[in-house]
Scaffold this motif. Structure first.
Motif, PDB file in Angstrom:
ATOM      1  N   GLY A 138      -0.113 -11.047  10.516  1.00  0.00           N
ATOM      2  CA  GLY A 138       0.020 -12.525  11.019  1.00  0.00           C
ATOM      3  C   GLY A 138      -1.066 -11.891  13.200  1.00  0.00           C
ATOM      4  O   GLY A 138      -1.230 -13.089  13.764  1.00  0.00           O
ATOM      5  N   THR A 139      -0.697 -10.452  13.434  1.00  0.00           N
ATOM      6  CA  THR A 139      -1.436 -10.207  14.786  1.00  0.00           C
ATOM      7  C   THR A 139      -2.512 -10.466  14.232  1.00  0.00           C
ATOM      8  O   THR A 139      -3.590 -10.211  15.638  1.00  0.00           O
ATOM      9  N   GLY A 140      -3.430  -9.975  13.770  1.00  0.00           N
ATOM     10  CA  GLY A 140      -5.796  -9.945  13.439  1.00  0.00           C
ATOM     11  C   GLY A 140      -5.609  -8.614  13.150  1.00  0.00           C
ATOM     12  O   GLY A 140      -6.866  -8.779  13.837  1.00  0.00           O
ATOM     13  N   SER A 141      -4.475  -7.922  13.435  1.00  0.00           N
ATOM     14  CA  SER A 141      -5.215  -5.992  13.062  1.00  0.00           C
ATOM     15  C   SER A 141      -4.214  -5.643  11.958  1.00  0.00           C
ATOM     16  O   SER A 141      -3.408  -5.981  11.606  1.00  0.00           O
ATOM     17  N   THR A 142      -5.273  -5.358  11.057  1.00  0.00           N
ATOM     18  CA  THR A 142      -4.594  -4.933   9.641  1.00  0.00           C
ATOM     19  C   THR A 142      -4.802  -2.729  10.519  1.00  0.00           C
ATOM     20  O   THR A 142      -5.898  -2.475  11.200  1.00  0.00           O
ATOM     21  N   GLU A 143      -4.527  -2.022   9.864  1.00  0.00           N
ATOM     22  CA  GLU A 143      -4.295  -0.142   9.424  1.00  0.00           C
ATOM     23  C   GLU A 143      -4.418  -0.018   8.430  1.00  0.00           C
ATOM     24  O   GLU A 143      -3.976   0.824   7.993  1.00  0.00           O
ATOM     25  N   ASN A 144      -5.733  -1.479   7.834  1.00  0.00           N
ATOM     26  CA  ASN A 144      -6.169  -0.406   6.342  1.00  0.00           C
ATOM     27  C   ASN A 144      -7.268  -0.186   5.987  1.00  0.00           C
ATOM     28  O   ASN A 144      -8.382  -0.734   6.563  1.00  0.00           O
ATOM     29  N   GLY A 145      -7.421   1.110   4.925  1.00  0.00           N
ATOM     30  CA  GLY A 145      -8.587   1.484   5.171  1.00  0.00           C
ATOM     31  C   GLY A 145      -9.299   2.835   3.994  1.00  0.00           C
ATOM     32  O   GLY A 145      -8.091   3.040   3.304  1.00  0.00           O
ATOM     33  N   ILE A 146     -10.633   2.649   3.193  1.00  0.00           N
ATOM     34  CA  ILE A 146     -10.462   4.187   2.100  1.00  0.00           C
ATOM     35  C   ILE A 146     -11.401   4.620   2.777  1.00  0.00           C
ATOM     36  O   ILE A 146     -12.436   3.706   3.382  1.00  0.00           O
ATOM     37  N   LEU A 147     -11.233   5.965   2.311  1.00  0.00           N
ATOM     38  CA  LEU A 147     -12.262   6.832   3.492  1.00  0.00           C
ATOM     39  C   LEU A 147     -12.442   7.134   2.161  1.00  0.00           C
ATOM     40  O   LEU A 147     -12.207   8.323   1.299  1.00  0.00           O
ATOM     41  N   VAL A 148     -14.084   7.527   2.233  1.00  0.00           N
ATOM     42  CA  VAL A 148     -15.297   8.406   0.494  1.00  0.00           C
ATOM     43  C   VAL A 148     -16.393   9.187   1.624  1.00  0.00           C
ATOM     44  O   VAL A 148     -17.144   8.866   2.200  1.00  0.00           O
ATOM     45  N   ASP A 149     -15.636  10.242   0.982  1.00  0.00           N
ATOM     46  CA  ASP A 149     -16.371  11.169   1.713  1.00  0.00           C
ATOM     47  C   ASP A 149     -16.523  11.569   3.191  1.00  0.00           C
ATOM     48  O   ASP A 149     -17.929  11.002   3.788  1.00  0.00           O
ATOM     49  N   GLY A 150     -16.063  11.310   4.049  1.00  0.00           N
ATOM     50  CA  GLY A 150     -16.680  11.032   5.397  1.00  0.00           C
ATOM     51  C   GLY A 150     -15.922   9.934   6.131  1.00  0.00           C
ATOM     52  O   GLY A 150     -16.298   9.585   7.429  1.00  0.00           O
ATOM     53  N   ARG A 151     -16.512   8.701   4.848  1.00  0.00           N
ATOM     54  CA  ARG A 151     -16.569   7.091   5.586  1.00  0.00           C
ATOM     55  C   ARG A 151     -15.431   6.661   5.155  1.00  0.00           C
ATOM     56  O   ARG A 151     -15.090   6.273   4.799  1.00  0.00           O
TER      57      ARG A 151
END
Length: 331
Positions: A232-245
């Motif tokens: 509900g904050t409009g921010s998330t800490e979600n991601g996928i890292l692939v070969d440094g990106r």
């Protein structure tokens, strides 16, 4: 799905004890200057989590304004033996770096046999971090390589006076040694994950956090997922890292798990992600110290599933090693 602003230039996290509105967003590099004014609700920490062929290691240096905490957890994957040391010193706080990327901190907490000392040294020139832990019957020495890859920095705004900057740095190769009761063991091949926190928190908070690192189909891949505390904050800490990106996932994810079953899987789903952690060990950490209380269930295991990158490519995340957790805190 939320479209979060990507921050590309250095910015102050706060003005005194108030959130700087222009700091809200996410970044691929540490760009936030984290000086925060005031006393009582400010929380700062450096947490490193390591999973190797032989050991799981988690270590924390935390300053909660009204106390300092140095803690280390070691799991021997061969024997299932857990070793935990935690030191607390009231009315003290370690000295943390406030410039972007500043992770060097030397701290100790506790007295006598309960004392825990942790030294974390960042070497910017060699892009490396060394860690030295000394506690009763336990020593940990780690040498972490910090590749030139993206991390994930996010500012979560609950309000103008309550906010958090979190930095997750994934898929860092690590070597080292663990000494328990005078016997030294090689750490084995492993991966290290940094969780850096700086902010002013509400008193009671619950969060989910999951991370995994590894090699899949010849490339370095990592997973970072969170939930509940950001909803509900409009921010998330979600991601996928692939070969440094880093490929940022801007939606609140759905978590499914059963804390009553130590062997139960943890599933995390979204429009671009469907992954499952199969545990090999469940850690339960329950601390009750008056106004301070922590109840954490942390499952260590292997991730499987798929993620969708920014360009629409679907990739495998099978075999990443790491953890998923639920933590309930009053602090």
């Amino acid at each position: 799905m939320t479209a979060e602003r990507e921050i590309t230039r250095p910015v102050a996290l706060a003005h005194g004890r108030r959130l700087n509105p222009t700091a809200v967003g996410w970044s691929r590099r540490p760009l936030h200057r984290t000086a925060i004014g005031g006393w009582g609700r400010t929380k700062r920490w450096e947490y490193w989590g390591v999973v190797s062929d032989r050991f799981v290691v988690g270590l924390t240096v935390a300053g909660l304004d009204y106390l300092a905490n140095c803690a280390v957890y070691v799991l021997d994957r061969r024997t299932g033996e857990e070793t935990t040391r935690s030191g607390i010193s009231p009315l003290l706080s370690p000295r943390f770096g406030e410039e972007p990327g500043g992770g060097t901190v030397h701290a100790s907490a506790g007295v006598g046999s309960a004392r825990v000392g942790i030294e974390i040294d960042d070497d910017d020139d060699e892009v490396a971090t060394s860690i030295r832990v000394r506690a009763r019957g336990l020593q940990v020495d780690l040498a972490i390589t910090r590749p030139d890859h993206d991390s994930l920095g996010v500012v979560v705004p609950w309000s103008g006076s309550r906010f958090q900057y979190t930095l997750k740095d994934l898929a860092n190769p690590v070597v080292g040694a663990v000494t328990i009761d005078g016997t030294t063991h090689d750490l084995g091949a492993g991966w290290a994950v940094l969780d850096r926190g700086r902010g002013r928190w509400r008193y009671a908070t619950t969060w989910n956090w999951g991370a995994g690192s590894g090699m899949v189909d010849g490339s370095t891949r990592a997973l970072q997922v969170g939930g509940r505390w950001t909803d509900g904050t409009g921010s998330t800490e979600n991601g996928i890292l692939v070969d440094g990106r880093m490929h940022k996932l801007g939606e609140d994810l759905q978590w499914s798990y059963d804390l009553a079953d130590a062997g139960a899987t943890w599933r995390v789903r979204g429009e671009r992600l469907d992954v499952t952690l199969t545990p090999f060990h469940l850690r339960r950490d329950i601390t009750e110290l008056g106004i301070l209380a922590v109840r954490t269930h942390q499952a260590f295991g292997t991730w499987s599933g798929t993620g969708v990158l920014d360009d629409g490519t679907t990739i495998s995340l099978d075999g990443l090693v790491g953890w998923a957790e639920e933590s309930r805190n009053r602090w």
